[in-house]
Design a protein around this motif. Sequence first.
Motif, short mmCIF file in Angstrom:
data_model
loop_
_atom_site.label_atom_id
_atom_site.label_comp_id
_atom_site.label_asym_id
_atom_site.label_seq_id
_atom_site.Cartn_x
_atom_site.Cartn_y
_atom_site.Cartn_z
N SER A 39 0.74 -1.28 -0.13
CA SER A 39 -0.08 0.12 -0.06
C SER A 39 0.97 1.26 -0.02
CB SER A 39 -0.68 -0.21 1.28
OG SER A 39 -1.73 1.13 1.33
N GLY A 40 0.44 1.98 -0.81
CA GLY A 40 1.22 3.31 -0.92
C GLY A 40 2.44 3.39 -1.82
N LYS A 41 2.94 2.04 -2.37
CA LYS A 41 4.06 1.95 -3.38
C LYS A 41 3.80 2.30 -4.63
CE LYS A 41 6.56 0.39 0.13
NZ LYS A 41 7.77 1.09 0.85
N ARG A 42 4.79 2.73 -5.26
CA ARG A 42 4.61 3.17 -6.54
C ARG A 42 5.36 2.11 -7.65
NH1 ARG A 42 7.67 8.67 -5.66
NH2 ARG A 42 8.81 7.11 -4.52
N ILE A 43 4.75 1.56 -8.35
CA ILE A 43 5.15 0.50 -9.42
C ILE A 43 5.37 1.11 -10.60
CG2 ILE A 43 5.06 -1.91 -10.00
CD1 ILE A 43 5.28 -1.40 -6.88
N LEU A 44 6.55 0.86 -11.22
CA LEU A 44 6.57 1.37 -12.86
C LEU A 44 6.44 -0.14 -13.43
CD1 LEU A 44 7.11 3.23 -15.12
CD2 LEU A 44 9.60 2.90 -14.60
#
Length: 400
Positions: free
Chosen positions: A3-8
């Motif tokens: 949760s809250g992580k940014r995934i490219l």
Amino acid sequence: MISGKRILLIIGGGIAAYKCLELIRRLRDQGAAVTPVLTQAAQEFVTPLSVAALAGQKPYTHLFDLTDEAEMGHIELSRASDLVVVAPATANLMAKMAGGHADDLASTLLMATDKPVLIAPAMNVRMWEHPATQRNLAQLLGDGIRSVGPNEGSMACGEFGLGRMAEPDEIVSAIAAQFAEGPLAGRHVLITSGPTHEPIDPVRYIANRSSGAQGAALAAACRDLGARVSFVTGPASVPPPHGVDVIKVETAAQMAKAVTEALPADAAIFAAAVADWRVDNAANQKIKKSGDGALPRLSFAENPDILASVAQMKKGRPTLVVGFAAETENLVDHAQAKLARKGCDWIVANDVSPETGIMGGAYNAVTLITRTGADPWPRLSKSETAARLALRVAEALGQA
């Protein structure tokens, strides 16, 4: 965990690209933000519109989009995430990554990023097995890139084997493991797996029937909980998981030596199907038929009892020692007797009668034998069985 992580998310050009739509949905359901990048080939399998609808933001497709370059730029895009995921990682994308090519948006982002990278390979089985792909994989792993999959199964091309992209749930679990310390963080877990081959002559051997699937699944499960895993494996048909220290052996004697050298460990799990006996008079040359009907006389000797020797160590014994018992009758009675005889802490017992399909199959049904009793588990996939056992190991070590 995510949760809250940014995934490219870089989507490669393979039929497995369709799974990325579900992957995006699962990631967003868990609170992650997903920035999608589509290669030109990926757009032949999934549309930018469908990806945008699920990701909640527009996908990036071209390196030389001047508006994007002015507003963000490929350098910033490559570093604005917490993790870069490549799925499917095609043979071509893996080759570009291993060779350091940067001739489109996806490969340029991968060259420019300073964030961890996770790949989910997917390709035809022959392409996966090709020496060039395996060299590229070894290079990428050596560069610190993590990998999940591929799995074995039927493919769109009609062939069967390793090469299917990991399922979205598996990829989500691998992403979560990337961010989580895990209950086994800082722990060293030693696992044995697969059969041993005891030579009769240079071309023949005796062995137990074991694919090594359960041991490999255990190594992956402990790794995903944060453990440093030493994986001592005989000649198994299932490949070892990535991200663990692999020690390959052939015979029981070699396995015993490798186990000793891998100690000390916090936990030792002996899932290998070690041959009980070896041929004491193994021939140096291939044994030929005599022509007169006379049979070769083989002399057998007992192999070292690896489980018992570790369980009964006076100094440096792992906190938790777990054995496996493959039985065809009186499962619990035999397993309890083995627990007492070997001196280990737990026995994972399973019925490997041919009708169960467990030996060499995808599922297992085990009973966990401890000094306090027997706990039968339901029939689960070997990955699920491994995940359940790894959590029990973490709980036991946490209480030690």
